[in-house]
Enzyme design. Sequence first.
Site, PDB file in Angstrom:
ATOM      1  N   HIS A   1      46.910  52.857  30.858  1.00 25.86           N
ATOM      2  CA  HIS A   1      46.782  51.335  30.883  1.00 25.86           C
ATOM      3  C   HIS A   1      47.988  50.890  30.060  1.00 25.86           C
ATOM      4  CE1 HIS A   1      44.144  53.384  27.757  1.00 25.86           C
ATOM      5  NE2 HIS A   1      45.025  52.687  26.819  1.00 25.86           N
TER       6      HIS A   1
ATOM      7  N   ASP B   1      47.932  60.527  27.049  1.00 25.64           N
ATOM      8  CA  ASP B   1      46.829  59.903  26.503  1.00 25.64           C
ATOM      9  C   ASP B   1      45.748  59.651  27.791  1.00 25.64           C
ATOM     10  OD1 ASP B   1      45.500  58.203  24.468  1.00 25.64           O
ATOM     11  OD2 ASP B   1      45.803  56.531  25.835  1.00 25.64           O
TER      12      ASP B   1
ATOM     13  N   GLU C   1      45.615  65.097  26.885  1.00 24.40           N
ATOM     14  CA  GLU C   1      44.495  64.550  25.798  1.00 24.40           C
ATOM     15  C   GLU C   1      43.325  64.469  26.698  1.00 24.40           C
ATOM     16  OE1 GLU C   1      41.942  61.366  23.643  1.00 24.40           O
ATOM     17  OE2 GLU C   1      43.391  60.675  25.113  1.00 24.40           O
TER      18      GLU C   1
ATOM     19  N   HIS D   1      42.896  61.826  15.071  1.00 23.61           N
ATOM     20  CA  HIS D   1      42.929  60.371  14.807  1.00 23.61           C
ATOM     21  C   HIS D   1      41.561  59.672  15.394  1.00 23.61           C
ATOM     22  CE1 HIS D   1      44.165  59.914  18.910  1.00 23.61           C
ATOM     23  NE2 HIS D   1      44.035  58.881  18.651  1.00 23.61           N
TER      24      HIS D   1
HETATM   25  C1  GLC Z   1      42.992  57.992  23.694  1.00 24.39           C
HETATM   26  C2  GLC Z   1      43.301  57.762  22.177  1.00 24.39           C
HETATM   27  C3  GLC Z   1      42.446  56.912  21.697  1.00 24.39           C
HETATM   28  C4  GLC Z   1      42.725  55.719  22.141  1.00 24.39           C
HETATM   29  C5  GLC Z   1      42.288  55.768  23.753  1.00 24.39           C
HETATM   30  C6  GLC Z   1      42.765  54.497  24.544  1.00 24.39           C
HETATM   31  O1  GLC Z   1      41.725  58.614  23.830  1.00 24.39           O
HETATM   32  O2  GLC Z   1      43.132  59.015  21.520  1.00 24.39           O
HETATM   33  O3  GLC Z   1      42.492  56.587  20.424  1.00 24.39           O
HETATM   34  O4  GLC Z   1      41.579  54.577  22.103  1.00 24.39           O
HETATM   35  O5  GLC Z   1      43.091  56.672  24.261  1.00 24.39           O
HETATM   36  O6  GLC Z   1      44.119  54.466  24.670  1.00 24.39           O
END
Ligand code: GLC
Length: 640
Positions: A176, A280, A322, A391
Amino acid sequence: MEPQLVADVLSALGRSDGTAFCTRYDVCVSDLTEALDAVYGQGGDVTALLEHAVGIALTAAVERPEELRLLDRRREVDPEWFQRPQMQGYVCYTERFCDKLANLPEHIDYLAELGTTYLHLMPLLQPRPGENDGGYAVMDYRTVDSRLGTMRDLADVATALRARDMSLCIDVVLNHTAMEHRWAQGWLAGDPEYADFYTAFPDRMTPDAFDATTPSVFPDRAPGSFTWVDEALGGAGGWVWTTFWPYQWDLNYANPAVLLAMLGEILWLANHGIEIFRIDAVPFLWKRLGTNGTNQPETHRIMQALNALVRLAAPATIFKAEAIVSPEDLVPYLGGHDRYRPECELAYHNQLMVMLWSSLATKEADLARHALGRMRPIPAVTSWVTYARGHDDIGWAVSDTDAASMGWDGFSHRRFLNDFYSSRYDGSFARGALFQANPLTGDARISGTTAALCGIEDALVHDDAAALERGVRRLVLLYAVVYAFGGVPLLYMGDELALRNDRSYLVDPALAADNRWMHRPWMDWAAADRRGDPSSLEGRVFGWLQRLGVTRRGVPALRGGTRTEMLDVADHRVLAWGRRHPRSGNFVGLANVSDGEATVDLDRLSGLGDLHPVLGSDPMAATAGRLQLPGLGFLWLAES
Ligand code: GLC
């Protein structure tokens, strides 16, 4: 490769770099075509798309600075560079670590003291104003957040790090953009260049159908995956796809122009010195009705296409996935499909992280041994990144099947973990908090720093020396597993000093509603100054993290490219794992997750060769094939 394309490449890049580009093309073209065809072919021809994409890669290759081309050469000679046991990461927010990018070079010595060779700077590209999900709502991928500095500063940081053999990692948010991004605004305004970059529906029919099977990521303040936007659909209004917060608009990867646009941004950043991209929220890229909205085959194909194209122009670059998903769904992000398909070179070992915290709470390691033991091996050319804390919140990815194998109910175990780590459980040492508790499903996740979840914070509050000792041992034990399990270990800023929960976020209206900020502390440089004093808390923890790093670097079996096997040493409190590396001696790690002394049956390790202790939490001696492993103690053994 078409003779005309070869001629174009050679004239654009010169004979040496041009030949390398053409060779890379030959190596990746079948993967690339297959991937593009699977997503965008629809029975048609993807040649034009392929040409366009390769053209973008070629332009980036031409623009690539000389220093980075040299790095490309080194990495092509040494493609396993990220698997070396020297690889060790540090993760921090620029602002919270050193205020501005320009100050970062002053702190490289500090990073070097810890043995860092990989620095992940948390989101730093221009976010939207106001609430921005910790920087994950990017409005311009080519500008640095002006509060942190400029793109020039970022490139200088990358150069300064490289001079000290450290690689820079940043996030690239693929799923996004911020709603304020030029693409989003162009789409909203009906600019044909951005047609179909995002998705909106005129009524609730389709959104309801998707919401019926897609879990909400942020159920408390952003339930569902769609947000009503008045200006959408030419002003008629529409439900825009927003998997995360309402201001984060999902890109529509069914439109190949989106893929090409994102490729351009990634390559541009790679040419500014970024070596590792944290991809991400990758599982969410592709949407399919009737599914949970993640891990779709097209998502993997898109990553395979991006991998090939980025490698073409900037082969020094790697991707880190991730993907906080179940173990079965995780390995494919490393390219582990029916056959190896290069995708991401690194992926977070979420399962290890979850199992470590689960083991500390239950004080036994059987579930971890079982769950980790049944994970599929990863392709030998990839690696995990291992970590104790990051985080984000901890989501309890404990599968019902794994829980059932212990005779437990999955839901109850996950609820126990939430209770335990949010100090609702009698006898808990942890001081975390629930994140996104969902009354409808009973699900929740956990926030809190490592030191807070390990018991250090509670012990300090109660001035309880024995509890503090156990808390420190827990933190060291976690990292003793993380540093030796196999893969690149990540140290999350502040853990080296046992920083506790930070409540300062509560006074900032843009942060207050998101308690993940409690474990995103500000660096405490006064505490860091105590790191040389072994009688201080900081000195103890920092000293241990240094020792783990130094020892790790001297153990060749900890290089990537080999499997970690879970071992049973006849005491359910001991997590034991082994690594047999084809190019060196074997390694065994032992970690007693309980407070009491455990007994390791050394005969169980006899197949692993002539092992010697290389590092341990306590002096230990074996008698008659039995080793007493003190409570919360660990031992690393290696063949010489
Ligand atoms: C990933 C990040 C997280 C964020 C999400 C949306 O999971 O680690 O912190 O809220 O993406 O971008």
